[in-house]
Design an enzyme around this catalytic site. Structure first.
Site, short mmCIF file in Angstrom:
data_model
loop_
_atom_site.label_atom_id
_atom_site.label_comp_id
_atom_site.label_asym_id
_atom_site.label_seq_id
_atom_site.Cartn_x
_atom_site.Cartn_y
_atom_site.Cartn_z
N SER A 1 4.65 3.13 7.72
CA SER A 1 4.33 1.87 7.06
C SER A 1 5.50 1.45 6.17
O SER A 1 6.04 2.25 5.42
CB SER A 1 3.07 2.01 6.19
OG SER A 1 1.92 1.97 6.98
N HIS B 1 0.82 -1.22 0.00
CA HIS B 1 0.00 0.00 0.00
C HIS B 1 0.85 1.26 0.00
O HIS B 1 0.34 2.35 -0.26
CB HIS B 1 -1.00 0.00 1.17
CG HIS B 1 -0.41 0.28 2.51
ND1 HIS B 1 -0.11 -0.70 3.42
CD2 HIS B 1 -0.09 1.45 3.12
CE1 HIS B 1 0.37 -0.16 4.52
NE2 HIS B 1 0.39 1.15 4.37
N ASP C 1 0.25 -7.57 1.43
CA ASP C 1 0.63 -6.17 1.60
C ASP C 1 2.15 -6.00 1.67
O ASP C 1 2.67 -5.31 2.55
CB ASP C 1 -0.04 -5.54 2.82
CG ASP C 1 -0.05 -4.01 2.73
OD1 ASP C 1 0.46 -3.47 1.73
OD2 ASP C 1 -0.56 -3.36 3.65
#
Length: 360
Positions: A212, A98, A129
């Site tokens: 992230s 992402h 992911d």
């Protein structure tokens, strides 16, 4: 908290407060001067030991930061920022799917450089992911991170988070491992891939925009996870729930990254599958009541078990299935080749079948 309400931020960072506790000693009074002297000596020794232990912990932090921070980079994907971890000496960087989104070209800033470096996408695997990008050139001072054994991660273990919260590159925060083996589903809105990921590391560190794809590191200087998800608290207006963050375990990171680097894609996902396309159905009260089978893959696990389009799956093993998400979470806790019981309804009648799970 409904754990299914978990969303991946494009950019996150675990943050927690460092607490150094003081020691409290309680001693009884025995009416002896010599005993009082002895207690005084013990208290003096304990008081001297406390700052020494704190200094040792601080030294551990400093050592780990010095060793690992050069392996953590900031990734710019268009107008979005995220983090990544240098995976090998050839310039491969692992991050979240992402974070890269649908882009193929990126600018990467390392801990020791002010100028950004060009990088290109190798491959993305949204189902877990994870993604790998590659630097066009590997500058001096950038070195691969060491990845640890996820099976040895323990609750209460101190971890450091390294990344770029809110664009503040090379930031370091800390927390502990709150739990292991969590299965969570990230939202598809807000930048997430909608993936259901098993065996995640839960940390008390919060996930904030910017971290992230960064590194969750133990005090041995080994990456034990990639910070990815933050829990959402509906009671707080769908804002992040403080102290509940999740990281993809290092073992899965290595499995996916190694395949992408060698083959350009994931060839063996290790993720269990039924081999169906399904949708959530509701009952007469408009409550989720199962997963209707829309399509069955020829030769897949469900096909071999006799499942047909129109059947409604209501249980897998001992887990009730009410939505497509709950089915995905049940499968995430299993492996290809596992045998389990599948319960479904057909024309209003309930049926069970033994099914050997395939691979996604």
């Amino acid at each position: 908290m409904d754990v299914s309400r978990i969303r991946a931020f494009r950019l996150g960072v675990p943050v927690a407060a460092l607490l150094v506790g003081s020691l409290l000693f309680v001693a009884g009074c025995f009416g002896s001067d010599s005993g009082a002297g002895s207690r005084g000596e013990e208290e003096g020794t304990a008081q001297a030991a406390a700052p020494s232990a704190a200094n040792d912990l601080q030294d551990d932090y400093l050592r780990v930061i010095k060793d690992v921070l050069p392996s953590v980079v900031q990734i710019q994907a268009g107008n979005d920022l995220g983090s990544g971890v240098v995976y090998d000496d050839r310039g491969h960087v692992v991050t979240n799917a992402h974070v890269v989104g649908d882009r193929e070209d990126f600018r990467v800033t390392t801990a020791h450089s002010e100028e950004s470096l060009a990088a290109k996408l190798v491959s993305s695997y949204p189902e877990q992911d994870l993604a790998v990008i590659k630097l066009d050139q590997v500058p001096e001072g950038v070195r691969p991170a060491g990845f640890g054994d996820s099976s040895k991660v323990e609750v209460g273990q101190i971890v450091l988070a390294m990344g770029s919260p809110l664009g503040l590159s090379s930031s370091v925060t800390q927390g502990i491992v709150s739990a292991t083996g969590r299965t969570v589903t990230e939202g598809s809105s807000g930048g997430g891939t909608g993936a259901t990921i098993g065996n995640m590391v839960q940390t008390s560190a919060a996930i904030n925009p910017g971290n992230s794809g960064g590194a969750l590191v133990n005090l041995d200087g080994r990456v034990v996870g990639i910070p990815t998800l933050a829990a959402i608290d509906p009671g707080l207006g769908d804002s992040a729930a403080p102290g509940i963050g999740f990281a993809i375990p290092a073992s899965m990171v290595k499995t996916v990254a190694d395949q992408i680097i060698e083959h350009g894609r994931v060839t063996d996902s290790g993720r269990a599958a039924l081999g169906i396309t399904g949708r959530t159905v509701v009952d007469d009260s408009f409550r989720p009541a199962g997963v209707a089978v829309v399509e069955v893959s020829n030769g897949g696990a469900a096909d071999r078990a006799g499942v047909r389009p129109g059947d409604v799956i209501v249980r897998l093993g001992d887990t009730d299935v009410t939505t497509i998400t709950s089915l995905a979470e049940a499968l995430a806790s299993m492996k290809p080749g596992d045998r389990t019981k599948l319960t479904y309804t057909r024309d209003g009648d309930e049926h069970t079948a033994e099914v050997t799970l395939g691979e996604q």
